[in-house]
Scaffold this motif. Structure first.
Motif, PDB file in Angstrom:
ATOM      1  N   VAL A   1     -10.367  -2.863  -1.983  1.00 55.92           N
ATOM      2  CA  VAL A   1     -11.363  -1.631  -1.838  1.00 55.92           C
ATOM      3  C   VAL A   1     -10.933  -0.880  -0.507  1.00 55.92           C
ATOM      4  N   MET A   2     -10.678  -1.305   0.623  1.00 60.93           N
ATOM      5  CA  MET A   2     -10.118  -0.768   1.752  1.00 60.93           C
ATOM      6  C   MET A   2      -8.840  -0.031   1.568  1.00 60.93           C
ATOM      7  N   SER A   3      -7.869  -0.602   0.516  1.00 61.85           N
ATOM      8  CA  SER A   3      -6.671   0.232   0.208  1.00 61.85           C
ATOM      9  C   SER A   3      -7.173   1.378  -0.693  1.00 61.85           C
ATOM     10  N   VAL A   4      -7.999   1.196  -1.522  1.00 63.33           N
ATOM     11  CA  VAL A   4      -8.231   2.216  -2.633  1.00 63.33           C
ATOM     12  C   VAL A   4      -8.820   3.332  -1.575  1.00 63.33           C
TER      13      VAL A   4
ATOM     14  N   ILE B   1      -4.796  -0.998  -6.602  1.00 62.16           N
ATOM     15  CA  ILE B   1      -5.446  -2.569  -6.692  1.00 62.16           C
ATOM     16  C   ILE B   1      -4.362  -3.414  -7.252  1.00 62.16           C
ATOM     17  N   GLY B   2      -3.558  -2.839  -8.452  1.00 65.47           N
ATOM     18  CA  GLY B   2      -2.416  -3.739  -8.843  1.00 65.47           C
ATOM     19  C   GLY B   2      -1.455  -4.152  -7.600  1.00 65.47           C
ATOM     20  N   SER B   3      -1.099  -3.152  -6.812  1.00 65.46           N
ATOM     21  CA  SER B   3      -0.125  -3.478  -5.867  1.00 65.46           C
ATOM     22  C   SER B   3      -0.641  -4.274  -4.810  1.00 65.46           C
TER      23      SER B   3
ATOM     24  N   LEU C   1       0.803  -1.385   0.061  1.00 66.84           N
ATOM     25  CA  LEU C   1      -0.073  -0.062  -0.113  1.00 66.84           C
ATOM     26  C   LEU C   1       0.716   1.403   0.091  1.00 66.84           C
ATOM     27  N   LEU C   2       2.050   1.068   0.474  1.00 64.14           N
ATOM     28  CA  LEU C   2       2.963   2.430   0.634  1.00 64.14           C
ATOM     29  C   LEU C   2       3.298   2.763  -0.719  1.00 64.14           C
ATOM     30  N   THR C   3       3.546   1.857  -1.725  1.00 69.86           N
ATOM     31  CA  THR C   3       3.990   2.255  -2.908  1.00 69.86           C
ATOM     32  C   THR C   3       3.017   3.371  -3.760  1.00 69.86           C
ATOM     33  N   PRO C   4       1.994   2.979  -3.611  1.00 71.61           N
ATOM     34  CA  PRO C   4       1.063   4.163  -4.543  1.00 71.61           C
ATOM     35  C   PRO C   4       1.064   5.138  -3.550  1.00 71.61           C
ATOM     36  N   VAL C   5       0.992   5.258  -2.194  1.00 73.72           N
ATOM     37  CA  VAL C   5       1.038   6.541  -1.250  1.00 73.72           C
ATOM     38  C   VAL C   5       2.276   7.451  -1.752  1.00 73.72           C
ATOM     39  N   MET C   6       3.345   6.646  -1.586  1.00 76.54           N
ATOM     40  CA  MET C   6       4.692   7.477  -1.842  1.00 76.54           C
ATOM     41  C   MET C   6       4.550   8.080  -3.144  1.00 76.54           C
ATOM     42  N   LEU C   7       4.295   7.267  -4.351  1.00 80.95           N
ATOM     43  CA  LEU C   7       4.294   7.926  -5.574  1.00 80.95           C
ATOM     44  C   LEU C   7       3.273   8.940  -5.709  1.00 80.95           C
TER      45      LEU C   7
ATOM     46  N   PHE D   1     -17.199   3.351  -8.527  1.00 81.30           N
ATOM     47  CA  PHE D   1     -16.928   2.195  -7.397  1.00 81.30           C
ATOM     48  C   PHE D   1     -16.989   0.834  -8.147  1.00 81.30           C
ATOM     49  N   GLY D   2     -18.115   0.733  -9.155  1.00 77.23           N
ATOM     50  CA  GLY D   2     -18.399  -0.635  -9.818  1.00 77.23           C
ATOM     51  C   GLY D   2     -17.043  -0.989 -10.702  1.00 77.23           C
ATOM     52  N   LEU D   3     -16.566  -0.097 -11.324  1.00 79.27           N
ATOM     53  CA  LEU D   3     -15.251  -0.154 -12.098  1.00 79.27           C
ATOM     54  C   LEU D   3     -14.145  -0.813 -11.350  1.00 79.27           C
ATOM     55  N   LEU D   4     -13.952   0.079 -10.061  1.00 76.00           N
ATOM     56  CA  LEU D   4     -12.815  -0.487  -9.250  1.00 76.00           C
ATOM     57  C   LEU D   4     -13.091  -1.899  -9.004  1.00 76.00           C
ATOM     58  N   VAL D   5     -14.237  -2.150  -8.467  1.00 73.31           N
ATOM     59  CA  VAL D   5     -14.506  -3.576  -7.821  1.00 73.31           C
ATOM     60  C   VAL D   5     -14.354  -4.564  -9.199  1.00 73.31           C
ATOM     61  N   LEU D   6     -14.838  -4.165 -10.061  1.00 70.32           N
ATOM     62  CA  LEU D   6     -14.782  -5.110 -11.267  1.00 70.32           C
ATOM     63  C   LEU D   6     -13.212  -5.212 -11.650  1.00 70.32           C
TER      64      LEU D   6
END
Length: 263
Positions: A124-127, A78-80, A33-39, A153-158
């Motif tokens: 979802v929680m990370s997002v 999500i990828g991370s 999770l830290l990777t996208p936050v740091m970016l 939200f639907g796109l993120l879940v899918l």
């Protein structure tokens, strides 16, 4: 008990198991999770003015670049997160618990379903956490309607479901957790090669097809359009097609490997 009831019961049990594992060993999820936050912080506060001036072709406006950056970072989150799913599945495969599950009177698909649902919930929680950081540093989406928020939200879940099934397949064919982490690394690298940070039109001509013809770019542009009101065009259908194709590929791949007779 009917077959459906048995599947639901066993899948719920496996979901609880995976969530307990995530709670007891939070370091893996936290590190990913830290990777996208740091970016996010790096590109906003270090490169924000320069990047915004380059994209807009005029004066620097960091707030505009935050708005441009956040949709891509949400999908990168999500990828991370699903990298941890590949590692978790690989550990189950190599440490013998899957062999134990094969001997028990449980629904065979429940093991995979538990991993997938648990990973989607974690994604979802990370997002939400990354989104909260984005809002705290200035991201706003004032023009999106309630329907557009629901579609986003639907796109993120899918998208999380699609990447999770691929990660499950990667974890099942990996000989150990380290290999699973390496095999799932494209989940983190592909967003870096997409339109997450700069528009595709601003990239060198030879590189543009790499950025355009991959699953992250249409999903990012669709999410950006829903949240910011930019043009979506054909990206919405492409994002949906990528999600369905990756979900089907990951599902049948994982099922085939799981049902394979152990050596």
């Amino acid at each position: 008990m009917s077959s459906l009831s048995l599947a639901v019961r066993d899948s719920s049990t496996m979901l609880r198991r995976n969530l307990l594992h995530a709670r007891r060993y939070p370091s893996l999820t936290l590190n990913l999770l830290l990777t996208p936050v740091m970016l996010l912080l790096l590109f906003v506060y270090v490169f924000g003015d320069v990047m915004s001036a380059g994209i807009a072709g005029g004066g620097a406006d960091r707030s505009d670049y935050i708005a441009y950056l956040v949709p891509g970072l949400l999908l990168m989150t999500i990828g991370s997160t699903v990298v941890g799913t590949a590692v978790s599945v690989s550990m189950d495969m190599t440490e013998g618990i899957i062999a134990r599950f094969r001997t028990m009177a449980i629904h065979r698909g429940s093991v995979l379903i538990g991993h997938v649902i648990g990973s989607v919930l974690q994604s979802v929680m990370s997002v939400v956490l990354v989104g909260a950081v984005a809002v705290a540093i200035g991201f706003r989406s004032t023009d999106a309607t309630a329907l557009e928020w629901l579609a986003a939200f639907g796109l993120l879940v899918l998208f999380a479901t699609a990447l999770t099934w691929i990660a499950v397949g990667m974890g099942m064919v990996s000989p150990n957790a380290e290999a699973a982490s390496n095999n799932a690394m494209p989940m983190i690298l592909l967003p870096l090669l997409s339109s997450a940070f700069v528009p595709v039109d601003a990239m060198p001509g030879w590189f543009q097809p790499i950025a355009e013809y991959q699953p992250f770019t249409p999903a990012i542009e669709t999410l950006r359009g829903l949240l910011l009101g930019t043009e979506i065009g054909h990206n919405g259908w492409l994002a949906l097609a990528w999600c369905l194709a990756l979900s089907a590929l990951g599902y049948f791949w994982s099922k085939a490997v799981f049902n394979r007779d152990p050596k």
